[in-house]
Every structure is written in C-alpha cells, then in structure tokens.
Scaffold this motif. Sequence first.
Motif, short mmCIF file in Angstrom:
data_model
loop_
_atom_site.label_atom_id
_atom_site.label_comp_id
_atom_site.label_asym_id
_atom_site.label_seq_id
_atom_site.Cartn_x
_atom_site.Cartn_y
_atom_site.Cartn_z
N ARG A 106 29.00 28.80 49.39
CA ARG A 106 27.65 29.29 49.14
C ARG A 106 27.49 29.89 47.75
O ARG A 106 26.39 30.18 47.32
N ARG A 107 28.58 30.17 47.05
CA ARG A 107 28.48 30.73 45.71
C ARG A 107 29.56 30.13 44.84
O ARG A 107 30.64 29.80 45.32
N LEU A 108 29.27 30.01 43.55
CA LEU A 108 30.24 29.45 42.61
C LEU A 108 31.11 30.57 42.03
O LEU A 108 30.78 31.75 42.14
N ALA A 109 32.20 30.22 41.39
CA ALA A 109 33.21 31.19 40.94
C ALA A 109 32.64 32.20 39.95
O ALA A 109 33.09 33.34 39.91
N GLY A 110 31.70 31.83 39.13
CA GLY A 110 31.15 32.75 38.15
C GLY A 110 30.51 33.98 38.76
O GLY A 110 30.54 35.07 38.19
N VAL A 111 29.95 33.82 39.96
CA VAL A 111 29.33 34.95 40.65
C VAL A 111 30.41 35.94 41.09
O VAL A 111 30.23 37.15 40.96
N ASP A 112 31.53 35.44 41.57
CA ASP A 112 32.64 36.32 41.97
C ASP A 112 33.13 37.14 40.79
O ASP A 112 33.34 38.35 40.91
N GLU A 113 33.28 36.50 39.63
CA GLU A 113 33.74 37.21 38.44
C GLU A 113 32.73 38.26 38.00
O GLU A 113 33.11 39.35 37.57
N MET A 114 31.45 37.97 38.14
CA MET A 114 30.41 38.92 37.76
C MET A 114 30.44 40.14 38.68
O MET A 114 30.33 41.27 38.22
N VAL A 115 30.60 39.91 39.97
CA VAL A 115 30.65 41.01 40.93
C VAL A 115 31.87 41.89 40.65
O VAL A 115 31.78 43.12 40.67
N LEU A 116 33.00 41.27 40.38
CA LEU A 116 34.22 42.05 40.08
C LEU A 116 34.05 42.86 38.80
O LEU A 116 34.50 44.00 38.72
N SER A 117 33.41 42.29 37.80
CA SER A 117 33.18 43.00 36.55
C SER A 117 32.28 44.21 36.76
O SER A 117 32.56 45.29 36.24
N LEU A 118 31.21 44.04 37.52
CA LEU A 118 30.29 45.15 37.78
C LEU A 118 30.97 46.22 38.63
O LEU A 118 30.75 47.42 38.42
N SER A 119 31.80 45.80 39.56
CA SER A 119 32.53 46.75 40.40
C SER A 119 33.54 47.54 39.57
O SER A 119 33.73 48.74 39.78
N ALA A 120 34.19 46.88 38.63
CA ALA A 120 35.17 47.55 37.77
C ALA A 120 34.50 48.58 36.86
O ALA A 120 35.13 49.56 36.46
N ARG A 121 33.23 48.38 36.58
CA ARG A 121 32.49 49.33 35.74
C ARG A 121 31.99 50.53 36.54
O ARG A 121 31.35 51.41 35.99
N GLY A 122 32.24 50.52 37.85
CA GLY A 122 31.91 51.68 38.66
C GLY A 122 30.61 51.59 39.43
O GLY A 122 30.18 52.58 40.02
N LEU A 123 29.98 50.43 39.47
CA LEU A 123 28.75 50.29 40.23
C LEU A 123 29.06 50.20 41.73
O LEU A 123 30.04 49.58 42.13
N ALA A 124 28.22 50.83 42.53
CA ALA A 124 28.37 50.75 43.98
C ALA A 124 27.90 49.39 44.47
O ALA A 124 27.20 48.66 43.76
N HIS A 125 28.26 49.05 45.70
CA HIS A 125 27.91 47.73 46.25
C HIS A 125 26.40 47.53 46.32
O HIS A 125 25.90 46.44 46.06
N GLY A 126 25.68 48.57 46.67
CA GLY A 126 24.22 48.48 46.73
C GLY A 126 23.61 48.27 45.35
O GLY A 126 22.64 47.54 45.18
N GLU A 127 24.20 48.92 44.34
CA GLU A 127 23.71 48.75 42.97
C GLU A 127 23.98 47.34 42.46
O GLU A 127 23.16 46.75 41.76
N ILE A 128 25.14 46.80 42.81
CA ILE A 128 25.47 45.42 42.41
C ILE A 128 24.50 44.44 43.07
O ILE A 128 23.99 43.52 42.43
N SER A 129 24.23 44.65 44.34
CA SER A 129 23.30 43.79 45.07
C SER A 129 21.91 43.81 44.46
O SER A 129 21.29 42.77 44.24
N SER A 130 21.43 45.01 44.14
CA SER A 130 20.09 45.11 43.55
C SER A 130 20.06 44.55 42.13
O SER A 130 19.07 43.97 41.70
#
Length: 86
Positions: A39-63
């Motif tokens: 359902r998602r391509l690899a680039g989305v996974d890398e983007m989520v990991l990058s945002l998570s590493a910067r300290g964003l919460a899961h809700g913030e990443i989703s929004s």
Amino acid sequence: SRNGKRSKTVVTDIGPVEIDVPRDREGSFEPQIVKKRQRRLAGVDEMVLSLSARGLAHGEISSHLAEVYGADVSKQTISTITDSVM
C-alpha cells in the motif's frame, strides 16, 4: 485479457496515487514495481523514519503527511513503520 482489473491506492512521496491492477486468476503473475498487498512505496517509510528521528510524535507525523501530501496515514501505520527499524 478477460481477467479484468481493479483499482488500488498507493501512498507515494508525491501523495496518494491510484493505479489499476490486473487480475490474475491463476496466481502466476508476480508484480515487480508495486508488490501484491503493498500500500505504500519505500520513500514513504524513509520519510516517516526521518520525521520520527527529528522528534515528531506519531500524530504529528500523520497530520504532516495529510497536510503536505494529502496522504491519509494512520498512527498505527506509523508505529508499524518505526517498529520495523527496531
């Protein structure tokens, strides 16, 4: 040629993309670019990991993904992506 097709929405770096997937009654066809049940391509996974590493919460990443890319990614999906690294 008589198998038909169905539509599938895949989350990509540029936002959600709708593709037509041909049906395969015999199950002999193996897709190369977008795998079965993907359902998602690899680039989305890398983007989520990058945002998570910067300290964003899961809700913030989703929004953020919904606001910037128009992609509806649940907090559970984000948790699954970040847990796969650990």
